[in-house]
Design a protein around this motif. Structure first.
Motif, PDB file in Angstrom:
ATOM      1  N   LEU A  68       0.907  -1.226   0.011  1.00  0.00           N
ATOM      2  CA  LEU A  68      -0.122  -0.188   0.160  1.00  0.00           C
ATOM      3  C   LEU A  68       1.022   1.137  -0.083  1.00  0.00           C
ATOM      4  CD1 LEU A  68      -3.217   0.924   0.165  1.00  0.00           C
ATOM      5  CD2 LEU A  68      -2.809   0.984   2.497  1.00  0.00           C
ATOM      6  N   GLY A  69       1.163   1.646  -1.173  1.00  0.00           N
ATOM      7  CA  GLY A  69       1.946   2.964  -1.248  1.00  0.00           C
ATOM      8  C   GLY A  69       3.465   2.362  -0.876  1.00  0.00           C
ATOM      9  N   ASN A  70       4.020   3.140   0.050  1.00  0.00           N
ATOM     10  CA  ASN A  70       5.420   2.815   0.660  1.00  0.00           C
ATOM     11  C   ASN A  70       5.415   1.769   1.548  1.00  0.00           C
ATOM     12  OD1 ASN A  70       6.652   4.644  -1.218  1.00  0.00           O
ATOM     13  ND2 ASN A  70       6.498   6.488   0.084  1.00  0.00           N
ATOM     14  N   TYR A  71       4.233   1.178   1.872  1.00  0.00           N
ATOM     15  CA  TYR A  71       4.205   0.254   3.054  1.00  0.00           C
ATOM     16  C   TYR A  71       3.948  -1.130   2.319  1.00  0.00           C
ATOM     17  CZ  TYR A  71       3.578   4.393   6.058  1.00  0.00           C
ATOM     18  OH  TYR A  71       3.952   5.702   6.519  1.00  0.00           O
ATOM     19  N   ARG A  72       4.330  -2.007   3.177  1.00  0.00           N
ATOM     20  CA  ARG A  72       4.205  -3.310   2.689  1.00  0.00           C
ATOM     21  C   ARG A  72       4.290  -4.429   3.892  1.00  0.00           C
ATOM     22  NH1 ARG A  72       9.413  -6.144  -0.482  1.00  0.00           N
ATOM     23  NH2 ARG A  72      10.840  -6.213   1.400  1.00  0.00           N
ATOM     24  N   PHE A  92      -3.176  -1.592   8.129  1.00  0.00           N
ATOM     25  CA  PHE A  92      -2.529  -0.552   7.974  1.00  0.00           C
ATOM     26  C   PHE A  92      -3.370   0.590   8.505  1.00  0.00           C
ATOM     27  CE2 PHE A  92      -1.534  -3.579   4.545  1.00  0.00           C
ATOM     28  CZ  PHE A  92      -0.222  -3.379   4.341  1.00  0.00           C
ATOM     29  N   SER A  93      -2.785   1.715   9.235  1.00  0.00           N
ATOM     30  CA  SER A  93      -3.510   2.812   9.733  1.00  0.00           C
ATOM     31  C   SER A  93      -4.064   3.530   8.540  1.00  0.00           C
ATOM     32  CB  SER A  93      -2.775   3.517  10.700  1.00  0.00           C
ATOM     33  OG  SER A  93      -2.961   4.611  11.061  1.00  0.00           O
ATOM     34  N   LYS A  94      -5.177   4.248   8.625  1.00  0.00           N
ATOM     35  CA  LYS A  94      -5.989   5.039   7.556  1.00  0.00           C
ATOM     36  C   LYS A  94      -5.139   6.343   7.559  1.00  0.00           C
ATOM     37  CE  LYS A  94     -10.143   6.915   5.986  1.00  0.00           C
ATOM     38  NZ  LYS A  94     -11.574   7.040   6.419  1.00  0.00           N
ATOM     39  N   ASP A  95      -4.619   6.679   8.995  1.00  0.00           N
ATOM     40  CA  ASP A  95      -3.686   7.912   8.655  1.00  0.00           C
ATOM     41  C   ASP A  95      -2.476   7.856   8.050  1.00  0.00           C
ATOM     42  OD1 ASP A  95      -5.715   8.998  10.471  1.00  0.00           O
ATOM     43  OD2 ASP A  95      -4.477   8.725  12.346  1.00  0.00           O
ATOM     44  N   GLN A  96      -1.856   6.601   7.915  1.00  0.00           N
ATOM     45  CA  GLN A  96      -0.888   6.805   6.855  1.00  0.00           C
ATOM     46  C   GLN A  96      -0.972   6.122   5.689  1.00  0.00           C
ATOM     47  OE1 GLN A  96       1.344   3.342   8.951  1.00  0.00           O
ATOM     48  NE2 GLN A  96       1.329   4.347  11.073  1.00  0.00           N
ATOM     49  N   ILE A  97      -2.233   6.109   5.055  1.00  0.00           N
ATOM     50  CA  ILE A  97      -2.518   5.630   3.789  1.00  0.00           C
ATOM     51  C   ILE A  97      -2.161   6.660   2.832  1.00  0.00           C
ATOM     52  CG2 ILE A  97      -4.192   5.088   2.065  1.00  0.00           C
ATOM     53  CD1 ILE A  97      -5.310   3.331   4.306  1.00  0.00           C
ATOM     54  N   GLN A  98      -1.207   6.636   1.836  1.00  0.00           N
ATOM     55  CA  GLN A  98      -0.982   7.513   0.769  1.00  0.00           C
ATOM     56  C   GLN A  98      -1.199   7.174  -0.512  1.00  0.00           C
ATOM     57  OE1 GLN A  98       2.876   9.170   1.990  1.00  0.00           O
ATOM     58  NE2 GLN A  98       2.016  10.133   3.629  1.00  0.00           N
ATOM     59  N   SER A  99      -2.014   6.108  -0.686  1.00  0.00           N
ATOM     60  CA  SER A  99      -2.163   5.410  -2.057  1.00  0.00           C
ATOM     61  C   SER A  99      -3.838   5.165  -2.228  1.00  0.00           C
ATOM     62  CB  SER A  99      -1.391   4.329  -2.167  1.00  0.00           C
ATOM     63  OG  SER A  99      -1.691   3.529  -3.263  1.00  0.00           O
ATOM     64  N   ALA A 184      10.998   8.030  -0.406  1.00  0.00           N
ATOM     65  CA  ALA A 184      10.088   7.728  -1.268  1.00  0.00           C
ATOM     66  C   ALA A 184       9.919   6.254  -1.584  1.00  0.00           C
ATOM     67  CB  ALA A 184      10.109   8.219  -2.492  1.00  0.00           C
ATOM     68  N   ASP A 185      11.222   5.503  -1.474  1.00  0.00           N
ATOM     69  CA  ASP A 185      11.267   4.128  -1.854  1.00  0.00           C
ATOM     70  C   ASP A 185      11.305   3.153  -0.482  1.00  0.00           C
ATOM     71  OD1 ASP A 185      11.056   4.402  -4.281  1.00  0.00           O
ATOM     72  OD2 ASP A 185      13.218   4.753  -4.695  1.00  0.00           O
TER      73      ASP A 185
END
Length: 217
Positions: A68-72, A92-99, A184-185
């Motif tokens: 999910l974006g930069n999180y996996r 995944f915390s909704k506050d951290q979601i950037q995708s 970013a990565d």
């Protein structure tokens, strides 16, 4: 002249209701009612079937990567198994979601470079919400696709939903940790989290005979 009533300075026991799953009206209460609700995206990876072999021997060492974006988060891998069962949950915390897109990839673990087997994509705007006491979301089979969106061999059983820390899946899930993201990565570590319910202690302002406050639990 009327004598003033004698004040009661004795220790008193109080038993406030702190939730814990009892039904109040049409609402299921719990200890999580005492704290602010936090939104999470849950991904339950159950199992896969009919996965294709990827190496020269036709075998497969499969695992699942939830991105999910930069999180996996990644499941454990199995050696030489085309019908693996993981039964792992990621949150995944909704506050951290950037995708706006959730990507669930099936990969073949390799010494040099892991091979891509197939994936399932989800639009976050179409993911259902679930709040207890709603029934748990039943997992479904999804046909894998290649990077161009074409159907390929293999299916993955998943359940994906938006919920809160009151969800039954919360204690067993693995959580993204935003503190480890740096670029970013960069990828966040995924760690097991135990939610601690708050403990309330009420300090009674009544004074006991010794002049010290009485503690009431």
């Amino acid at each position: 002249m009327q004598r003033p009533s004698q004040e009661d300075f004795s220790l008193k026991e109080t038993k406030p209701h702190l939730g814990g799953g009892k039904v109040t009206g049409d609402k299921l209460t719990s200890t999580y009612d005492l704290v602010e609700q936090m939104q999470y995206l849950y991904v339950r990876v159950v199992k896969a079937k009919d996965l294709p072999g990827k190496d020269l021997t036709g075998s497969l060492d499969p695992y699942v990567e939830v991105r999910l974006g930069n999180y996996r988060g990644t499941t454990r891998h199995f050696e030489k198994k085309s019908n693996p069962e993981w039964s792992q949950v990621f949150a995944f915390s909704k506050d951290q979601i950037q995708s706006s897109v959730l990507e669930v990839n099936v990969k073949d673990k390799d010494v040099v470079k892991d091979d891509f087997v197939g994936r399932v994509m989800f639009d976050l705007n179409e993911i259902p919400k679930r709040v207890p006491p709603d029934s748990p979301l039943a997992p479904q089979w999804y046909r894998l696709e290649d990077r161009n969106g074409n159907k390929v061999r293999g299916e993955l059983m998943l359940a994906v939903w938006m919920g809160t820390q009151a969800d039954e899946a919360f204690p067993e899930s693995w959580h993204s940790d935003a503190a480890t993201v740096s670029g970013a990565d960069a990828l966040a570590n995924i760690r097991s989290k135990v939610y601690i319910s708050p403990r309330i202690v009420i300090l009674d302002q009544l004074q006991n005979s010794c002049g010290s406050p009485a503690l009431v639990s």
